[in-house]
Design a protein around this motif. Structure first.
Motif, PDB file in Angstrom:
ATOM      1  N   THR A 212     -40.384  27.543 105.998  1.00  0.00           N
ATOM      2  CA  THR A 212     -39.327  26.719 104.941  1.00  0.00           C
ATOM      3  C   THR A 212     -37.953  27.145 105.180  1.00  0.00           C
TER       4      THR A 212
ATOM      5  N   THR B  26     -34.642  20.802  95.079  1.00  0.00           N
ATOM      6  CA  THR B  26     -35.342  21.806  94.086  1.00  0.00           C
ATOM      7  C   THR B  26     -34.255  22.430  93.178  1.00  0.00           C
TER       8      THR B  26
ATOM      9  N   ASN C 139     -35.802  28.287  93.058  1.00  0.00           N
ATOM     10  CA  ASN C 139     -36.869  27.812  93.792  1.00  0.00           C
ATOM     11  C   ASN C 139     -36.498  28.194  95.214  1.00  0.00           C
TER      12      ASN C 139
ATOM     13  N   LYS D  25     -36.495  31.579  96.450  1.00  0.00           N
ATOM     14  CA  LYS D  25     -38.017  32.222  96.281  1.00  0.00           C
ATOM     15  C   LYS D  25     -38.827  31.810  97.525  1.00  0.00           C
ATOM     16  N   ASN D  26     -38.676  30.433  97.995  1.00  0.00           N
ATOM     17  CA  ASN D  26     -39.441  30.025  99.021  1.00  0.00           C
ATOM     18  C   ASN D  26     -39.005  29.806 100.578  1.00  0.00           C
ATOM     19  N   SER D  27     -37.805  30.052 100.563  1.00  0.00           N
ATOM     20  CA  SER D  27     -37.177  29.717 101.753  1.00  0.00           C
ATOM     21  C   SER D  27     -37.211  31.023 102.883  1.00  0.00           C
ATOM     22  N   ASN D  28     -37.637  30.893 104.130  1.00  0.00           N
ATOM     23  CA  ASN D  28     -37.535  31.661 105.086  1.00  0.00           C
ATOM     24  C   ASN D  28     -36.011  31.795 105.683  1.00  0.00           C
TER      25      ASN D  28
ATOM     26  N   LYS E 188     -37.060  35.735  99.826  1.00  0.00           N
ATOM     27  CA  LYS E 188     -38.210  36.315 100.474  1.00  0.00           C
ATOM     28  C   LYS E 188     -37.618  37.682 101.154  1.00  0.00           C
TER      29      LYS E 188
END
Length: 329
Positions: free
Chosen positions: A144, A188, A192, A195-198, A223
């Motif tokens: 992501t 988003t 968010n 929290k969710n991104s590489n 992350k």
């Protein structure tokens, strides 16, 4: 028009001389600031770049010299005191889009180079070292990417990343829902996205709201091992917080084409001196940090567009036409 051209590099002269047929341009290597502004005396206009200092004092001097236009040969204008320029009736023009492909493609080059350690491998093989230790990367496919800001450059980056099979999250206070559907990415919240991104890539302008958008608080939400990429403006990142994140290994990679205090170093050769900026020196010491010297824009197409658009800006001003690319406060 007689134009005083500041912070000149060889490529500037090459492309402006190629497209200029009507103006008299005097090229100065030094940046425009309060110490060098007297060089503009006797000219009708000045042309500047990202690290020139268009402060209140500089603008007042330009007005004293009867100079009523400052042309930025770049998109950003955070180095200009717009309030004073407006009060003095000095027009500020820029090049809003010279080549979004240039910056977008450089962004992807940074991601791929840093992830797959291409720069390290290149140096090793030059010395006949063909080992693979320490060169492991990760597949982009299925990961992501978080994109902050969804202007022209960012949309090209998103299109390329989607081609790698990545999921893309985006944040922009003015979302482009049509492009979201067309390119299959999701808007988003910042929280968010963190929290969710590489991979997190910055493509927003530098404003009071975006300064240090990457800071300790936002890094803590990311992350573990996240890659942060910045081809926008240096001050989007609090560099000391970035360093702390690298030291703690919360941040796994950082790719930077800009730096918040780059004005004293970028575009110049300091290879035979010691860097006195401790923060920049620390950044360069990390083996998981890749720094390029604000070169994302540097393609033949972009340089041609910069020269043509800037000269067009001068033409419009000289002929009392509407200024297509005026920066309005």
């Amino acid at each position: 028009m007689k134009i005083a051209f500041f912070d000149t590099k060889k490529y500037d002269k090459k492309y402006f001389d190629k497209y200029n047929s009507t103006h008299i341009i005097k090229y100065f290597e030094m940046k425009l600031n309060i110490d060098s502004v007297t060089l503009a005396k006797g000219y009708d206009a000045v042309c500047v770049f990202v690290n020139d200092e268009i402060t209140k004092e500089v603008l007042e001097k330009l007005k004293e010299f009867n100079i009523n236009i400052v042309a930025l040969r770049c998109a950003g204008f955070n180095n200009v005191n717009l309030k004073i320029a407006k009060a003095l009736d000095i027009k500020i023009v820029r090049v809003p889009a010279y080549s979004p492909y240039a910056v977008a493609e450089h962004t992807i080059a940074l991601i791929l180079t840093l992830n797959r350690k291409i720069h390290k491998s290149y140096l090793r093989t030059r010395e006949a070292n063909f080992t693979l230790s320490g060169l492991t990367g990760f597949d982009l496919n299925g990961k992501t990417a978080g994109i902050i800001g969804t202007g022209k450059i960012a949309l090209i980056v998103i299109k390329i990343l989607k081609g790698f099979g990545m999921k893309v999250l985006a944040y922009d206070p003015y979302p482009n829902q049509e492009k979201s559907k067309e390119l299959d990415f999701e808007y988003t919240t910042l929280n968010n996205l963190y929290k969710n991104s590489n991979i997190i890539s910055l493509h927003c302008p530098l404003t009071k709201d975006t300064k240090y958008i990457i800071n300790k608080n936002s890094i803590d939400k990311m992350k573990d091992g996240v890659m942060i990429v910045n081809t926008g403006r240096g001050a989007l990142i609090n560099t000391q917080d970035l360093i702390n994140g690298l030291k703690s290994q919360k941040i796994g990679y950082a790719a930077l084409d800009v730096y918040e205090e780059e004005g004293d170093y970028f575009f110049e050769d300091y290879s035979d001196t010691i860097i006195s900026d401790d923060i920049l020196a620390r950044l360069l010491s990390f083996n998981n940090v890749l720094v390029t010297s604000h070169q994302a824009f540097l393609t033949e197409e972009a340089l041609s567009n910069i020269a043509e658009t800037t000269l067009k800006n001068f033409f419009e001003f000289e002929n009392d036409l509407s200024l297509t690319n005026e920066v309005i406060l």
